[in-house]
Scaffold this active site. Sequence first.
Site, short mmCIF file in Angstrom:
data_model
loop_
_atom_site.label_atom_id
_atom_site.label_comp_id
_atom_site.label_asym_id
_atom_site.label_seq_id
_atom_site.Cartn_x
_atom_site.Cartn_y
_atom_site.Cartn_z
N LYS A 113 0.83 -1.21 0.00
CA LYS A 113 0.00 0.00 0.00
C LYS A 113 0.86 1.26 0.00
CE LYS A 113 -4.05 -2.00 0.29
NZ LYS A 113 -5.46 -2.08 0.46
N LYS A 195 -3.76 -11.49 -7.40
CA LYS A 195 -5.12 -11.67 -6.89
C LYS A 195 -6.11 -10.65 -7.47
CE LYS A 195 -5.64 -8.82 -2.84
NZ LYS A 195 -6.45 -8.63 -1.68
N LYS A 198 -10.20 -5.25 -5.65
CA LYS A 198 -11.22 -4.26 -6.01
C LYS A 198 -10.60 -2.96 -6.51
CE LYS A 198 -12.94 -4.07 -1.30
NZ LYS A 198 -11.89 -3.66 -0.37
#
Length: 330
Positions: A113, A195, A198
Amino acid sequence: MEKKIILSGIQATGVLTLGNYLGSLNNWVEMQDKYDCYYMIADLHTLTIRKDPEELRKNTLALLALYVAAGLDPEKNTIFIQSHIPAHPALSWVLNCYTYMGELNRMTQFKDKAAKHADNINSGLFTYPVLMAADILAYNADLVPVGDDQKQHLEITRDIAERFNSIYGKTFKMPEAYIGKVGARIMGLQDPTSKMSKSAVNELDKILLTDTPDEIRKKFKKAVTDSENKVRYDKEAKPGVSNLMSIYGIIKHKSMEEIEKEFDGKGYGDFKSAVAEAVVERLEPLQKRYNELLESPEKLRAIYEKGDKKAREITDKLLKEVYKKVGLVI
Ligand code: ATP
Ligand code: LTN
């Protein structure tokens, strides 16, 4: 015998993907009869990435609606909003003082992140796992159903709990990650080696739970496979097909061998449409309930108010015990 305690949550960062659903929500629904379950909207965690305030408020209620639409029964589960429970940030502060910088530095989610949001590497992003530990430990959770990517956060939660217990005597229960055997990691449809997320920029890479049947069909049709044209499970050599098989297997409750048999002699075209139809069929009733719930905000409010109340009662008690142990006047 007392039921085991389950706690989990999802951040209110936007519409969930099929990966979120199959990796976590779907497992939660299956657990609701057997366990004493607490499911929260992790809205405080969402603040670690800068968000438009109105959008966050909207996403929070939408996620709550999705929990219920996916099959979580508010009568059986305690469904609540994290920021409504003061004990979460309060306990998190105490636990911060029992967590080392070195431990937090090792967290791969932080590294990911921080790389993605290089302009806003705030200390909330760094101490994110400590708030997550507080979420879990405040309920004495036995099991935490999450996708495979959250495993490291469960490990640090256990380390913090163990450290605290060894100083002050048994206070926290040791929680365990509960990671479903299949669906722990649903991969992207365009890049099946990473993966499904979203926040993926490529819309074709992810199925959103709010996608229309036609969008779902189109995305599966365009999903990356390989040139063998044989439905066979081999994660290394055939990541695309294997991912589609996992999706189909979870929804249809079929093993990989059964799927191989079912599509023996058939090509990818047939297989992809079968997967798409299975997903459409599963999501249609969910979407209908979701849209109905969004239309009745008073129903949503009643659900979280009931959950909030129960969550507050439980955590207030535990927080007091912790405050007392560390020497605060209570
Ligand atoms: P973001 O893209 O914003 O990082 P995300 O899609 O990774 O979000 P989270 O909110 O971090 O989703 O995760 C919600 C839950 O869904 C967690 O339990 C996580 O482990 C699970 N999850 C996320 N992505 C997948 C996936 N591709 N397959 C299976 N489970 C997943
Ligand atoms: N970090 C999790 C969301 C989350 C969570 C929790 C999951 C916040 N607090 C407590 C389980 C238990 C995520 O990103 N999916």
